[in-house]
Scaffold this motif. Sequence first.
Motif, mmCIF file in Angstrom:
data_model
loop_
_atom_site.group_PDB
_atom_site.id
_atom_site.type_symbol
_atom_site.label_atom_id
_atom_site.label_comp_id
_atom_site.label_asym_id
_atom_site.label_seq_id
_atom_site.Cartn_x
_atom_site.Cartn_y
_atom_site.Cartn_z
ATOM 1 N N UNK A 72 -4.627 20.102 -35.165
ATOM 2 C CA UNK A 72 -4.166 21.009 -36.220
ATOM 3 C C UNK A 72 -4.502 22.468 -35.913
ATOM 4 N N UNK A 73 -5.560 22.692 -35.133
ATOM 5 C CA UNK A 73 -6.025 24.041 -34.819
ATOM 6 C C UNK A 73 -6.174 24.187 -33.300
ATOM 7 N N UNK A 99 -9.225 32.677 -31.947
ATOM 8 C CA UNK A 99 -9.570 31.654 -32.932
ATOM 9 C C UNK A 99 -10.423 32.277 -34.042
ATOM 10 N N UNK A 100 -11.405 33.062 -33.660
ATOM 11 C CA UNK A 100 -12.286 33.688 -34.637
ATOM 12 C C UNK A 100 -11.519 34.592 -35.601
ATOM 13 N N UNK A 101 -10.521 35.298 -35.076
ATOM 14 C CA UNK A 101 -9.741 36.209 -35.919
ATOM 15 C C UNK A 101 -8.708 35.509 -36.791
ATOM 16 N N UNK A 102 -8.050 34.492 -36.246
ATOM 17 C CA UNK A 102 -6.883 33.923 -36.930
ATOM 18 C C UNK A 102 -7.120 32.580 -37.622
ATOM 19 N N UNK A 105 -7.070 32.408 -41.634
ATOM 20 C CA UNK A 105 -5.770 32.511 -42.308
ATOM 21 C C UNK A 105 -4.897 31.287 -42.025
ATOM 22 N N UNK A 106 -5.042 30.700 -40.855
ATOM 23 C CA UNK A 106 -4.292 29.473 -40.551
ATOM 24 C C UNK A 106 -4.774 28.343 -41.463
ATOM 25 N N UNK A 112 -3.127 25.760 -48.596
ATOM 26 C CA UNK A 112 -2.152 26.093 -49.647
ATOM 27 C C UNK A 112 -0.984 25.108 -49.636
ATOM 28 N N UNK A 113 -0.490 24.761 -48.445
ATOM 29 C CA UNK A 113 0.625 23.815 -48.351
ATOM 30 C C UNK A 113 0.219 22.451 -48.883
#
Length: 192
Positions: A72-73, A99-102, A105-106, A112-113
Amino acid sequence: MRQWTRKNSLSGPKLRSEMDGHEASVLRSLVASVLGMLEDRSAQAPQDDLAELTGLRTGNSTPPEIPALERLLPDFHRPDADASVNPDDEAGDLNGALRSLHEPSIIDAKLAAGAVILRTVPEDGGKVVLNPEQAEAWLYGLNDVRLALGTTLGIDDDTPEALDDDDPRAPHLDVYHWLTWMQDSLVQALLP
């Protein structure tokens, strides 16, 4: 579960289906399981003093150890297959920084989904009615559940459509196929 249908109404298009209580329970359980893994991953993010000062959230810089979460990541950059992989090389540093930055939010988008699915699936089964935005969230959430389940079951290109009855993965593969059908039916209903 019935095939998704699209109906136009005065308030805009609606996507409709119906599922029985058992189907609703299975779907809710799978979504909750994936959301739990994602929430645990988010909670494991290191605290960063700079992030607290700037308001910029940071996440984990190392990939998940759980295979379903790793699916998933995934890494943002994969080295060439011919190159020898050294975790201390530039690609590892780049992946860690990205990875640390994004990742926060991912994870937020995935949570949320999944939350949309949990809010719109009747607990005891029944009619499901979605607007197009909710349907998009369902597609993302169903895809995450399929990826996590497929990874857990070891599904790949060589996996047959059906497994022997004595294979412990057989009932779970049926659920995987059901999720695939549900996602495809929703995609078809969303098309104009």
